[in-house]
Design a protein around this motif. Structure first.
Motif, PDB file in Angstrom:
ATOM      1  N   HIS A 135      34.214  47.033  37.599  1.00 47.83           N
ATOM      2  CA  HIS A 135      34.711  48.080  36.963  1.00 47.83           C
ATOM      3  C   HIS A 135      36.306  48.076  37.192  1.00 47.83           C
ATOM      4  O   HIS A 135      37.075  49.124  36.666  1.00 47.83           O
ATOM      5  CB  HIS A 135      34.395  49.358  37.631  1.00 47.83           C
ATOM      6  N   SER A 136      37.041  47.156  37.763  1.00 47.45           N
ATOM      7  CA  SER A 136      38.322  47.229  38.103  1.00 47.45           C
ATOM      8  C   SER A 136      39.341  46.669  37.070  1.00 47.45           C
ATOM      9  O   SER A 136      39.658  45.655  36.847  1.00 47.45           O
ATOM     10  CB  SER A 136      38.530  46.605  39.273  1.00 47.45           C
ATOM     11  N   LEU A 137      39.944  47.710  36.396  1.00 49.42           N
ATOM     12  CA  LEU A 137      40.850  47.106  35.330  1.00 49.42           C
ATOM     13  C   LEU A 137      42.172  46.880  36.099  1.00 49.42           C
ATOM     14  O   LEU A 137      42.749  45.903  35.554  1.00 49.42           O
ATOM     15  CB  LEU A 137      41.437  48.541  34.561  1.00 49.42           C
ATOM     16  N   LYS A 138      42.483  46.976  37.163  1.00 50.60           N
ATOM     17  CA  LYS A 138      43.696  46.566  37.580  1.00 50.60           C
ATOM     18  C   LYS A 138      43.449  45.171  38.147  1.00 50.60           C
ATOM     19  O   LYS A 138      44.164  44.225  38.055  1.00 50.60           O
ATOM     20  CB  LYS A 138      43.660  47.360  39.087  1.00 50.60           C
ATOM     21  N   ALA A 139      42.142  44.506  38.814  1.00 44.77           N
ATOM     22  CA  ALA A 139      41.883  43.373  39.005  1.00 44.77           C
ATOM     23  C   ALA A 139      42.103  42.363  37.735  1.00 44.77           C
ATOM     24  O   ALA A 139      42.503  41.482  37.666  1.00 44.77           O
ATOM     25  CB  ALA A 139      40.455  43.072  39.641  1.00 44.77           C
ATOM     26  N   LEU A 140      41.551  43.257  36.554  1.00 46.65           N
ATOM     27  CA  LEU A 140      41.557  42.396  35.346  1.00 46.65           C
ATOM     28  C   LEU A 140      42.921  42.074  34.849  1.00 46.65           C
ATOM     29  O   LEU A 140      43.273  41.116  34.410  1.00 46.65           O
ATOM     30  CB  LEU A 140      40.689  43.071  33.963  1.00 46.65           C
ATOM     31  N   GLU A 141      43.825  43.237  34.856  1.00 43.08           N
ATOM     32  CA  GLU A 141      45.224  42.990  34.561  1.00 43.08           C
ATOM     33  C   GLU A 141      45.879  42.174  35.357  1.00 43.08           C
ATOM     34  O   GLU A 141      46.564  41.213  34.838  1.00 43.08           O
ATOM     35  CB  GLU A 141      46.030  44.588  34.891  1.00 43.08           C
ATOM     36  N   GLU A 142      45.654  41.834  36.575  1.00 41.07           N
ATOM     37  CA  GLU A 142      46.276  40.961  37.392  1.00 41.07           C
ATOM     38  C   GLU A 142      45.936  39.553  37.019  1.00 41.07           C
ATOM     39  O   GLU A 142      46.705  38.545  37.021  1.00 41.07           O
ATOM     40  CB  GLU A 142      46.282  41.187  39.149  1.00 41.07           C
ATOM     41  N   LEU A 143      44.723  39.390  36.488  1.00 38.10           N
ATOM     42  CA  LEU A 143      44.130  37.958  36.368  1.00 38.10           C
ATOM     43  C   LEU A 143      44.777  37.614  34.894  1.00 38.10           C
ATOM     44  O   LEU A 143      44.935  36.697  34.805  1.00 38.10           O
ATOM     45  CB  LEU A 143      42.313  38.181  36.234  1.00 38.10           C
ATOM     46  N   LEU A 144      44.932  38.802  34.057  1.00 40.40           N
ATOM     47  CA  LEU A 144      45.351  38.363  32.814  1.00 40.40           C
ATOM     48  C   LEU A 144      46.890  38.093  32.749  1.00 40.40           C
ATOM     49  O   LEU A 144      47.298  36.882  31.937  1.00 40.40           O
ATOM     50  CB  LEU A 144      45.318  39.570  31.798  1.00 40.40           C
ATOM     51  N   LYS A 145      47.547  38.441  33.790  1.00 40.15           N
ATOM     52  CA  LYS A 145      48.869  38.118  33.965  1.00 40.15           C
ATOM     53  C   LYS A 145      48.852  36.883  34.525  1.00 40.15           C
ATOM     54  O   LYS A 145      49.706  35.850  34.109  1.00 40.15           O
ATOM     55  CB  LYS A 145      49.559  39.151  34.903  1.00 40.15           C
ATOM     56  N   ALA A 146      48.021  36.314  35.622  1.00 39.80           N
ATOM     57  CA  ALA A 146      47.974  35.016  36.114  1.00 39.80           C
ATOM     58  C   ALA A 146      47.375  33.901  35.407  1.00 39.80           C
ATOM     59  O   ALA A 146      47.905  32.705  35.418  1.00 39.80           O
ATOM     60  CB  ALA A 146      47.292  35.214  37.506  1.00 39.80           C
ATOM     61  N   THR A 147      46.839  34.299  34.265  1.00 37.61           N
ATOM     62  CA  THR A 147      46.108  33.211  33.416  1.00 37.61           C
ATOM     63  C   THR A 147      46.848  33.283  32.014  1.00 37.61           C
ATOM     64  O   THR A 147      46.391  32.335  31.138  1.00 37.61           O
ATOM     65  CB  THR A 147      44.789  33.642  33.065  1.00 37.61           C
ATOM     66  N   GLU A 148      47.877  33.988  31.860  1.00 40.69           N
ATOM     67  CA  GLU A 148      48.521  34.086  30.676  1.00 40.69           C
ATOM     68  C   GLU A 148      49.338  32.464  30.571  1.00 40.69           C
ATOM     69  O   GLU A 148      49.957  31.963  31.354  1.00 40.69           O
ATOM     70  CB  GLU A 148      49.619  35.052  30.461  1.00 40.69           C
ATOM     71  N   GLY A 149      49.154  31.996  29.374  1.00 40.50           N
ATOM     72  CA  GLY A 149      49.892  30.661  29.275  1.00 40.50           C
ATOM     73  C   GLY A 149      49.021  29.397  29.885  1.00 40.50           C
ATOM     74  O   GLY A 149      49.694  28.329  29.608  1.00 40.50           O
ATOM     75  N   THR A 150      48.051  29.761  30.541  1.00 42.39           N
ATOM     76  CA  THR A 150      47.295  28.508  31.064  1.00 42.39           C
ATOM     77  C   THR A 150      46.395  27.829  30.016  1.00 42.39           C
ATOM     78  O   THR A 150      45.859  26.801  30.385  1.00 42.39           O
ATOM     79  CB  THR A 150      46.629  29.160  32.364  1.00 42.39           C
ATOM     80  N   GLY A 151      46.062  28.518  29.048  1.00 43.40           N
ATOM     81  CA  GLY A 151      44.960  28.202  27.996  1.00 43.40           C
ATOM     82  C   GLY A 151      43.673  28.583  28.374  1.00 43.40           C
ATOM     83  O   GLY A 151      42.770  28.191  27.876  1.00 43.40           O
ATOM     84  N   ILE A 152      43.496  29.171  29.627  1.00 47.72           N
ATOM     85  CA  ILE A 152      42.196  29.853  29.875  1.00 47.72           C
ATOM     86  C   ILE A 152      41.729  31.148  29.232  1.00 47.72           C
ATOM     87  O   ILE A 152      42.780  31.860  29.302  1.00 47.72           O
ATOM     88  CB  ILE A 152      41.922  30.120  31.421  1.00 47.72           C
TER      89      ILE A 152
END
Ligand code: SF4
Ligand code: SF4
Length: 439
Positions: A135-152
């Motif tokens: 349920h954590s949107l915060k965890a998703l947001e942080e993951l999206l930031k960390a994976t931006e530009g990685t091709g994942i």
């Protein structure tokens, strides 16, 4: 109910036979009191869950914390023997839970903007991926930031679906879709796809060996043998995602729509009033809550599929996966199926119902609105008490009666709140529509 197990309390050294008091307490605690204490404990856990996600977003509320402290202390041995007081505290838990849900909604909107209706793909995109459940949107947001530009690519699962509708999250182009349905398909879904996995909250399942090494947890979630992400450092998860073969492009079975916010629906308030006045909308339903893997949950699909064309269905939480693939069409441009979001977005449903009641000049219980709820775990208990604390009556509840509710407690819920257990879908529809009062 099992007649030999009127109650179960093992919280002190006086427990009968050194095990548990199961008919009446050695201390004098009666079965109904024990069950009301259980009820409060479950509601309190729901409040704690929303409070936890609030803290993830930097919001701490003294009123919530003070209530949690008092409520938990009240269930300690030999503190409070008043059944009336535990009913009052359950209602107070509901009121405080409504506050937590409201603060969480406000915090989500402040962080990510208000959701907007958004179509979500349900197939896999060619490339490597991470799927996020919980349920954590915060965890998703942080993951999206960390994976931006990685091709994942990042996918949502279950209660993370509504994330796609928040402008601050949907702006990430590598948030590509939703995989699977409600929480309990994790083993089938995760075993069948070579994908890295992140569990962010409750409703994570003990993993199969087949995918344990590619699963991670974060925050409150923790699973044996599964690595835990600390401090939003997703490097180990990204490394695992990179080591996996690319997913094959597969078309989803359906395109889902989520993200009907209070603003979106209330922007249509005048149109909705006109359609009601013209008799084109007869009744509103809120059909939502938890999903669970029982065949009795088919009721909710039968219920929604069986509704006549002049009805609108709002939904929320993972129970929607029982019917959100149905194309219910629209009534002169107003969609008949409106996904409001996660379970905590029950507060959005309350806001919409309150605004419609004001528009029609009636009380909440005079609206042509019926709530048909499903419960699985303890956040649902806190939401139910929130609705009761707000004075909502005539709720249909399923798929089963809460097991800690005995006949005495059910009699109070029926008498004071007109709670009904779900029966046969067609009959319940007829009953709800038969009770429709013109507004
Ligand atoms: S608190 Fe009362 S009911 Fe519970 S185990 Fe102790 S004696 Fe039994
Ligand atoms: S709605 Fe309930 S059952 Fe579904 S994922 Fe959320 S907490 Fe779990």
């Amino acid at each position: 109910m099992n007649d030999e197990l009127e109650m179960f309390c093992n919280q002190c050294s006086q427990a009968a036979h050194g095990e548990a008091c199961t008919t009446t307490g050695i201390c004098g605690k009666q079965p109904t009191l024990a069950r009301l204490q259980d009820n409060l404990s479950y509601a309190v856990k729901g409040v704690a869950a929303y409070s936890y996600h609030l803290r993830e977003l930097g919001v701490v509320d003294d009123e919530i914390d003070a209530f949690l402290t008092k409520a938990v202390y009240s269930t300690l041995t030999n503190v409070n023997f008043s059944a009336e007081d535990f009913i009052a505290m359950a209602l107070e838990a509901g009121r405080v839970n409504a506050l937590a849900m409201r603060l969480l909604k406000d915090a989500h909107i402040a962080a990510y903007g208000e959701p907007e209706p958004t179509k979500v793909q349900t197939g896999a995109v060619r490339g490597r991926g991470i799927v996020v459940t919980g349920h954590s949107l915060k965890a998703l947001e942080e993951l999206l930031k960390a994976t931006e530009g990685t091709g994942i690519n990042v996918y949502t699962h279950s209660e993370m679906l509504p994330a796609h509708a928040y402008p601050g999250l949907k702006k990430y182009k590598h948030l590509v879709g939703n995989l699977g349905k409600a929480w309990f398909d994790q083993k089938r879904l995760f075993a069948g796809l070579e994908i890295a996995i992140l569990g962010t909250s409750n409703c994570v399942l003990l993993p199969l060996e087949k995918y344990r090494d590619r699963m991670f947890t974060i925050g409150i979630a923790c699973l044996p043998g599964v690595k835990h992400i600390e401090g939003y450092d997703f490097a180990p998860l990204i490394e695992v995602a990179r080591s996996l073969p690319e997913l094959t492009e597969t078309a989803g079975e359906v395109e889902l729509t989520t993200g009907f916010s209070a603003s979106t629906i209330l922007g249509l308030k005048d149109k909705i009033k006109g359609l009601v006045d013209e008799g084109k909308i007869r009744h509103f339903f809120l059909v939502g809550g938890c999903d669970s893997p029982f065949s009795s949950m088919d009721y909710y699909r039968r219920f929604v599929a069986g509704l006549p064309d002049d009805t609108i269905v709002m939904t929320l939480a993972c129970g929607k996966f029982r019917f959100n693939d149905l194309d219910l069409g629209d009534i002169e441009g107003v969609p008949r199926l409106l996904d409001l979001g996660q379970c905590n977005d029950a507060i959005v449903a309350v806001d919409i119902a309150s605004a419609l009641a004001e528009t029609f000049g009636v009380g909440l219980n005079e609206l042509p609105l019926t709530l048909v709820l499903s419960w699985m775990e303890q956040k649902a208990v806190s939401i139910l008490w929130s609705l009761l604390a707000l004075g909502v009556k005539g709720i249909y509840l399923g798929p089963v009666a809460p097991p800690w509710v005995n006949d005495e407690i059910m009699a109070v819920l029926t008498e004071q709140y007109d709670i009904r257990l779900i029966g046969e879908a067609g009959r319940d529809i007829d009953e709800a529509l038969g009770a429709t009062v013109a507004v």
